[in-house]
Scaffold this motif. Sequence first.
Motif, PDB file in Angstrom:
ATOM      1  N   GLU A  65       8.051  -8.124  -5.453  1.00 44.38           N
ATOM      2  CA  GLU A  65       7.143  -7.248  -5.762  1.00 44.38           C
ATOM      3  C   GLU A  65       5.822  -8.231  -5.784  1.00 44.38           C
ATOM      4  OE1 GLU A  65       5.209  -3.841  -9.010  1.00 44.38           O
ATOM      5  OE2 GLU A  65       7.095  -4.425  -8.904  1.00 44.38           O
ATOM      6  N   ASP A 122       5.364   1.674   5.314  1.00 40.82           N
ATOM      7  CA  ASP A 122       5.125   2.313   4.844  1.00 40.82           C
ATOM      8  C   ASP A 122       6.595   1.582   3.176  1.00 40.82           C
ATOM      9  OD1 ASP A 122       3.131   4.255   5.075  1.00 40.82           O
ATOM     10  OD2 ASP A 122       4.648   5.488   6.121  1.00 40.82           O
ATOM     11  N   ARG A 123       7.724   1.528   3.741  1.00 38.13           N
ATOM     12  CA  ARG A 123       9.487   0.913   3.760  1.00 38.13           C
ATOM     13  C   ARG A 123       9.097   0.029   2.300  1.00 38.13           C
ATOM     14  NH1 ARG A 123      12.264   0.039   0.946  1.00 38.13           N
ATOM     15  NH2 ARG A 123      14.602  -0.073   1.062  1.00 38.13           N
ATOM     16  N   ALA A 183       6.137  -0.707   1.300  1.00 39.30           N
ATOM     17  CA  ALA A 183       5.215  -0.195  -0.152  1.00 39.30           C
ATOM     18  C   ALA A 183       5.943  -0.197  -1.205  1.00 39.30           C
ATOM     19  CB  ALA A 183       4.312   0.754   0.695  1.00 39.30           C
ATOM     20  N   LYS A 184       7.057   0.820  -0.814  1.00 40.40           N
ATOM     21  CA  LYS A 184       8.366   1.516  -1.977  1.00 40.40           C
ATOM     22  C   LYS A 184       9.114   0.231  -2.381  1.00 40.40           C
ATOM     23  CE  LYS A 184       9.011   5.271   0.819  1.00 40.40           C
ATOM     24  NZ  LYS A 184      10.141   5.561   0.994  1.00 40.40           N
ATOM     25  N   GLU A 185       9.046  -1.567  -2.248  1.00 37.70           N
ATOM     26  CA  GLU A 185       9.036  -2.663  -2.769  1.00 37.70           C
ATOM     27  C   GLU A 185       8.108  -3.202  -3.336  1.00 37.70           C
ATOM     28  OE1 GLU A 185      12.468  -2.854  -2.954  1.00 37.70           O
ATOM     29  OE2 GLU A 185      13.023  -1.694  -1.257  1.00 37.70           O
TER      30      GLU A 185
END
Length: 303
Positions: free
Chosen positions: A93, A113-114, A116-118
Amino acid sequence: MSAQTIGFIGLGIMGLPMARNLIDAGHDVVGHNRSSDPTAELVAYGGEDGGSPAGVAERSDVVLLCLPDSPDVENIVLGEGNEANPVIDGVSEGMTVIDHSTISPTVAEAVADRLAKEGVSMLDAPISGGEQGAIDGTLSIMVGGEESTLEAHREVLEAMGETVTHCGPSGAGQTTKACNQIVVSAQMVGVSEALVFAEKAGADLEAVVDAISGGAAGCWTLDNRAPNMITGDFDPGFFAEYQYKDLRIATAAGEEFGAPIPQTSVAHELYKTMVENDMGRDDNSGVMQVLELMAGTEARIDD
């Protein structure tokens, strides 16, 4: 400049000299490439071997990519292919991934976007300037993503590029690169047409290049490629097959957005012809060879 550990994945004709410039700027660079020789060259220059995309991410503050196409980015970053150790498995992160590949704007948005989820930010930052620009550190870098993320990493990018421009939100860098390739292909095809025409008309090719370079027709291709074109030197600074790939992206985006791109569609077909005739590893200025085949002549001087 505060030194960071930079991960660099994709040590090809552009990526390896970019990574070397980062080392010259004082950064520790951890690299990875699908073939081992470029990684060995990086290690000999002072870099380290990350072992895998995930291994690079685990050891880096920021990860840079320079890969051939959209599927390669999806595979190396997200593991959507045969990559067993993708970047996403090694990130933490707060990290940033900067993608210098030329890919579809919609793919760039989806990968961002993917990540960003991490908790990982991403910049799409395609480049222009060819191999010499990569060697000299004078690339033009077109950046999409959060401006604050760009500013946090601007010094890293300025170690590789002379011009670093924020173009808008995620995907905007790739849209700008498509615009760049539309203009580049127009130059390459236009200069090729002019030289083949001059040859057919019996003109002095060197005189033609000198004369029109100084007028309204002056452009990067005339200055940097035409002297080699008329000697038949098509050693790659930027592979024709990559130009074709970029034009596929541009024509697909033109269809998606309803933008008329008739000239680019013609260039697309000419570069396709190069690839289908085993010229894809020539320089993108080698499109002149297709026009020479059509004309039944070669526009050459004695070297």
